[in-house]
Design a protein around this motif. Structure first.
Motif, PDB file in Angstrom:
ATOM      1  N   CYS A  27       7.813  33.772 -12.656  1.00  0.00           N
ATOM      2  CA  CYS A  27       7.387  34.998 -11.952  1.00  0.00           C
ATOM      3  C   CYS A  27       8.753  35.605 -11.172  1.00  0.00           C
ATOM      4  O   CYS A  27       8.683  36.621 -10.456  1.00  0.00           O
ATOM      5  CB  CYS A  27       6.046  35.049 -11.515  1.00  0.00           C
ATOM      6  SG  CYS A  27       5.892  34.098 -10.119  1.00  0.00           S
ATOM      7  N   THR A  48       9.785  36.755  -7.517  1.00  0.00           N
ATOM      8  CA  THR A  48       9.108  37.334  -6.658  1.00  0.00           C
ATOM      9  C   THR A  48       7.908  38.385  -6.936  1.00  0.00           C
ATOM     10  O   THR A  48       7.399  39.236  -6.278  1.00  0.00           O
ATOM     11  CB  THR A  48       9.876  38.176  -5.613  1.00  0.00           C
ATOM     12  OG1 THR A  48      10.571  39.294  -6.521  1.00  0.00           O
ATOM     13  CG2 THR A  48      10.882  37.552  -5.070  1.00  0.00           C
ATOM     14  N   GLY A  49       7.752  38.335  -8.383  1.00  0.00           N
ATOM     15  CA  GLY A  49       6.382  38.972  -8.800  1.00  0.00           C
ATOM     16  C   GLY A  49       6.898  40.367  -9.357  1.00  0.00           C
ATOM     17  O   GLY A  49       5.902  41.234  -9.506  1.00  0.00           O
ATOM     18  N   PHE A  75       0.547  34.159 -10.966  1.00  0.00           N
ATOM     19  CA  PHE A  75       1.920  34.069 -10.614  1.00  0.00           C
ATOM     20  C   PHE A  75       2.604  32.372 -10.692  1.00  0.00           C
ATOM     21  O   PHE A  75       2.156  31.943  -9.718  1.00  0.00           O
ATOM     22  CB  PHE A  75       2.321  34.824  -9.599  1.00  0.00           C
ATOM     23  CG  PHE A  75       2.139  36.396  -9.544  1.00  0.00           C
ATOM     24  CD1 PHE A  75       3.245  37.245 -10.172  1.00  0.00           C
ATOM     25  CD2 PHE A  75       0.750  36.816  -9.235  1.00  0.00           C
ATOM     26  CE1 PHE A  75       2.754  38.658 -10.144  1.00  0.00           C
ATOM     27  CE2 PHE A  75       0.597  38.248  -9.391  1.00  0.00           C
ATOM     28  CZ  PHE A  75       1.654  39.173  -9.809  1.00  0.00           C
ATOM     29  N   LEU A  76       3.325  32.101 -11.392  1.00  0.00           N
ATOM     30  CA  LEU A  76       3.749  30.908 -11.570  1.00  0.00           C
ATOM     31  C   LEU A  76       5.101  30.710 -11.402  1.00  0.00           C
ATOM     32  O   LEU A  76       5.834  31.238 -12.272  1.00  0.00           O
ATOM     33  CB  LEU A  76       3.379  30.205 -12.951  1.00  0.00           C
ATOM     34  CG  LEU A  76       3.322  28.465 -13.084  1.00  0.00           C
ATOM     35  CD1 LEU A  76       2.179  28.177 -14.116  1.00  0.00           C
ATOM     36  CD2 LEU A  76       4.711  28.187 -13.802  1.00  0.00           C
ATOM     37  N   ASP A  77       5.690  30.000 -10.576  1.00  0.00           N
ATOM     38  CA  ASP A  77       7.247  29.749 -10.405  1.00  0.00           C
ATOM     39  C   ASP A  77       7.460  28.199  -9.957  1.00  0.00           C
ATOM     40  O   ASP A  77       6.550  27.545  -9.470  1.00  0.00           O
ATOM     41  CB  ASP A  77       7.647  30.657  -9.592  1.00  0.00           C
ATOM     42  CG  ASP A  77       9.134  30.806  -9.762  1.00  0.00           C
ATOM     43  OD1 ASP A  77       9.783  31.799 -10.275  1.00  0.00           O
ATOM     44  OD2 ASP A  77      10.162  29.963  -9.293  1.00  0.00           O
ATOM     45  N   ILE A 104       7.173  31.797  -4.592  1.00  0.00           N
ATOM     46  CA  ILE A 104       5.734  31.836  -4.412  1.00  0.00           C
ATOM     47  C   ILE A 104       5.511  32.585  -3.071  1.00  0.00           C
ATOM     48  O   ILE A 104       4.493  33.253  -2.843  1.00  0.00           O
ATOM     49  CB  ILE A 104       5.238  30.442  -4.744  1.00  0.00           C
ATOM     50  CG1 ILE A 104       5.306  30.208  -6.274  1.00  0.00           C
ATOM     51  CG2 ILE A 104       3.863  30.438  -4.395  1.00  0.00           C
ATOM     52  CD1 ILE A 104       4.821  30.850  -7.193  1.00  0.00           C
ATOM     53  N   ILE A 145       5.533  36.120  -2.967  1.00  0.00           N
ATOM     54  CA  ILE A 145       4.549  36.689  -3.945  1.00  0.00           C
ATOM     55  C   ILE A 145       3.187  36.876  -2.797  1.00  0.00           C
ATOM     56  O   ILE A 145       2.269  37.774  -2.645  1.00  0.00           O
ATOM     57  CB  ILE A 145       4.034  36.045  -5.067  1.00  0.00           C
ATOM     58  CG1 ILE A 145       5.136  36.288  -6.070  1.00  0.00           C
ATOM     59  CG2 ILE A 145       2.697  36.386  -5.543  1.00  0.00           C
ATOM     60  CD1 ILE A 145       5.187  35.567  -7.201  1.00  0.00           C
ATOM     61  N   LYS A 146       3.020  35.367  -2.094  1.00  0.00           N
ATOM     62  CA  LYS A 146       1.600  35.533  -1.274  1.00  0.00           C
ATOM     63  C   LYS A 146       1.624  36.305  -0.537  1.00  0.00           C
ATOM     64  O   LYS A 146       0.639  37.056   0.098  1.00  0.00           O
ATOM     65  CB  LYS A 146       1.669  34.171  -0.588  1.00  0.00           C
ATOM     66  CG  LYS A 146       1.320  33.032  -1.764  1.00  0.00           C
ATOM     67  CD  LYS A 146       1.366  31.706  -1.077  1.00  0.00           C
ATOM     68  CE  LYS A 146       0.920  30.769  -1.987  1.00  0.00           C
ATOM     69  NZ  LYS A 146       0.767  29.350  -1.280  1.00  0.00           N
ATOM     70  N   ASP A 181      -3.589  35.293  -8.148  1.00  0.00           N
ATOM     71  CA  ASP A 181      -3.351  33.891  -7.551  1.00  0.00           C
ATOM     72  C   ASP A 181      -1.829  33.430  -8.072  1.00  0.00           C
ATOM     73  O   ASP A 181      -1.164  34.136  -8.283  1.00  0.00           O
ATOM     74  CB  ASP A 181      -4.272  32.946  -8.386  1.00  0.00           C
ATOM     75  CG  ASP A 181      -4.594  31.791  -7.020  1.00  0.00           C
ATOM     76  OD1 ASP A 181      -4.059  31.554  -6.309  1.00  0.00           O
ATOM     77  OD2 ASP A 181      -5.962  31.445  -7.402  1.00  0.00           O
ATOM     78  N   THR A 182      -1.511  32.206  -7.141  1.00  0.00           N
ATOM     79  CA  THR A 182      -0.308  31.794  -7.245  1.00  0.00           C
ATOM     80  C   THR A 182      -0.105  30.224  -7.811  1.00  0.00           C
ATOM     81  O   THR A 182      -1.082  29.523  -7.131  1.00  0.00           O
ATOM     82  CB  THR A 182       0.770  32.037  -5.948  1.00  0.00           C
ATOM     83  OG1 THR A 182       0.118  31.227  -4.718  1.00  0.00           O
ATOM     84  CG2 THR A 182       0.812  33.360  -5.584  1.00  0.00           C
ATOM     85  N   CYS A 206       2.820  27.010  -7.881  1.00  0.00           N
ATOM     86  CA  CYS A 206       4.199  26.640  -7.738  1.00  0.00           C
ATOM     87  C   CYS A 206       4.223  25.229  -8.487  1.00  0.00           C
ATOM     88  O   CYS A 206       3.549  24.423  -8.035  1.00  0.00           O
ATOM     89  CB  CYS A 206       4.603  26.001  -6.355  1.00  0.00           C
ATOM     90  SG  CYS A 206       6.550  25.706  -6.504  1.00  0.00           S
TER      91      CYS A 206
END
Length: 200
Positions: free
Chosen positions: A47, A49-50, A65-67, A73, A76-77, A89-90, A92
């Motif tokens: 993702c 920075t989303g 959001f997965l990276d 991550i 994004i948070k 949600d995130t 890593c």
């Protein structure tokens, strides 16, 4: 995922006006294939920075959001907190190095991610396992560009060859089209982007 170290360093200055514009193009292209998904869950795979997923939050019940980059991550948070986003949600996580049997999503989308993955077949197979029957994988990436030679990334993808590879894995009803052309958008070369939709 390939090139994680580079993205760790870029996280705080990643959101340029050009990337924001191309992310909107990618999100609009993905949205064309998203049908009645307000009750469905999605993964923004790789993702960054989303930028793409943030455009699609209203289309899904939730987005993960997965990276592989913790710094991405973290960005994004910050956005989730800043904009009080409730359906995101995130995670890593590196799909190339590890397995997760607990990940499931109705839609997975990946924008300008596949070109960073050396073993594309392996990752596309793992993503196939995350989807339910009828679930969608949506890919936005560069068309193959013979002017680009790099040890870091693929020089884009031939839509027909990618379709054949995905059919071999088991994906069906695959469709793709070119959606955007721009100047200096791929390693300082003119390039075009395609969207591909595939179902399990």
């Amino acid at each position: 995922m390939g090139n994680t170290d580079i993205f760790e360093m870029m996280a705080n200055r990643y959101d340029t006006s050009e990337r924001i514009q191309i992310a909107k193009v990618a999100a609009d292209a993905i949205r064309e294939f998203v049908v009645d998904a307000r009750s469905k869950n999605a993964i923004d795979f790789g993702c960054g920075t989303g930028l793409v997923g943030m455009n699609l939050l209203g289309d899904f019940n939730s987005i993960l959001f997965l990276d592989t980059s913790q710094n991405m991550i973290n960005r994004i948070k910050q956005k989730i907190t800043e904009f009080d986003i409730r359906n995101a949600d995130t995670l890593c996580f590196d799909f190339e190095k590890e397995d997760r049997s607990d990940l499931h999503a109705d839609y997975i989308f990946m924008a300008q991610v596949l070109l960073h993955i050396p073993d594309t077949e392996s990752v596309l197979s793992k993503l196939y396992d995350v989807l339910p029957v009828g679930g969608h994988l949506l890919i936005v990436d560069f068309n193959k560009n013979e002017n680009i030679a790099s040890d870091l990334v693929h020089n884009g993808f031939d839509q027909e060859n990618l379709t054949k590879l995905m059919s071999k894995i088991g994906y069906r009803e695959i469709q793709s089209k070119t959606i955007y052309s721009g100047s200096n958008i791929f390693m300082n070369h003119d390039a075009s982007l395609f969207v591909l939709d595939a179902q399990k």
